[in-house]
Scaffold this motif. Structure first.
Motif, PDB file in Angstrom:
ATOM      1  N   LEU A  49       0.998  -1.261   0.023  1.00 22.00           N
ATOM      2  CA  LEU A  49       0.085   0.030  -0.037  1.00 22.00           C
ATOM      3  C   LEU A  49       0.857   1.379   0.000  1.00 22.00           C
ATOM      4  CD1 LEU A  49      -2.631  -1.042   2.853  1.00 22.00           C
ATOM      5  CD2 LEU A  49      -2.671  -1.386  -0.090  1.00 22.00           C
ATOM      6  N   THR A  58      -8.221  -0.532   7.472  1.00 21.24           N
ATOM      7  CA  THR A  58      -7.440   0.228   6.234  1.00 21.24           C
ATOM      8  C   THR A  58      -8.627   0.287   5.152  1.00 21.24           C
ATOM      9  OG1 THR A  58      -5.481  -0.305   7.004  1.00 21.24           O
ATOM     10  CG2 THR A  58      -5.774   0.626   4.852  1.00 21.24           C
ATOM     11  N   VAL A  60      -9.001   0.776   1.320  1.00 23.32           N
ATOM     12  CA  VAL A  60      -7.955   1.148   0.280  1.00 23.32           C
ATOM     13  C   VAL A  60      -8.847   1.277  -0.970  1.00 23.32           C
ATOM     14  CG1 VAL A  60      -6.448   0.016  -1.347  1.00 23.32           C
ATOM     15  CG2 VAL A  60      -6.656  -0.647   1.146  1.00 23.32           C
ATOM     16  N   VAL A  90      -6.351   4.819   2.146  1.00 23.04           N
ATOM     17  CA  VAL A  90      -5.077   4.751   1.069  1.00 23.04           C
ATOM     18  C   VAL A  90      -5.795   4.845  -0.036  1.00 23.04           C
ATOM     19  CG1 VAL A  90      -3.109   3.347   0.439  1.00 23.04           C
ATOM     20  CG2 VAL A  90      -3.744   3.452   2.798  1.00 23.04           C
ATOM     21  N   GLU A  91      -5.386   5.613  -0.970  1.00 25.40           N
ATOM     22  CA  GLU A  91      -5.688   5.619  -2.433  1.00 25.40           C
ATOM     23  C   GLU A  91      -4.553   5.236  -3.140  1.00 25.40           C
ATOM     24  OE1 GLU A  91      -8.003   8.903  -5.448  1.00 25.40           O
ATOM     25  OE2 GLU A  91      -7.566   9.539  -3.391  1.00 25.40           O
TER      26      GLU A  91
END
Length: 140
Positions: A49, A58, A60, A90-91
């Motif tokens: 990630l 998380t 994503v 998270v991108e």
């Protein structure tokens, strides 16, 4: 006459596809962690990630540069991660993470994965994921 029948059949198939797509778009589905094909250990890790996993979960997001719904989903995921302690957003751009895209069978953007604290995928959704569904996935 045959052209008219073909035209009606195509319109009918398109209408059914549209209704099915509308019904499933944005729905977050729970997934069994054991069935998830991810890294060698069956989970995603910080190296996959590009940052640390959340202590609780998380979120994503797989997105692309020209994806309009991705911006709306980004805002929702940022809200959820800000409101819930231990949750990280998270991108990942699909063009820069093709190994993960293939491994996780990402077919469209945005696609959101909900990972548990160990990095196992416990939820997945495509399209405009609803905030209520994300909160429910975090609670369960």
């Amino acid at each position: 006459m045959a052209g008219l029948v073909v035209c009606v059949a195509v319109l009918l198939v398109a209408a059914v596809f549209g209704l099915v797509r509308r019904r499933t778009d944005g729905r977050l589905r729970a997934r069994a962690a054991a069935r998830t094909p991810a890294s060698e250990a069956g989970r995603l890790v910080a190296a996959d990630l590009g940052g640390p996993l959340g202590s609780r979960a998380t979120l994503v997001q797989f997105s692309s540069e020209f994806c309009a719904p991705c911006r709306a989903v980004r805002r929702v995921l940022e809200e959820v991660s800000a409101e819930h302690g231990g949750v990280v957003h998270v991108e990942l751009d699909v063009s820069r993470h093709m190994r993960l895209v293939r491994l996780l069978n990402i077919l469209r953007t945005p696609t959101v994965l909900v990972l548990d604290a160990e990095g196992r995928v416990v939820g997945r959704g495509s399209g405009r994921v609803r905030k209520a569904d994300l909160v429910a996935a975090l609670a369960g």
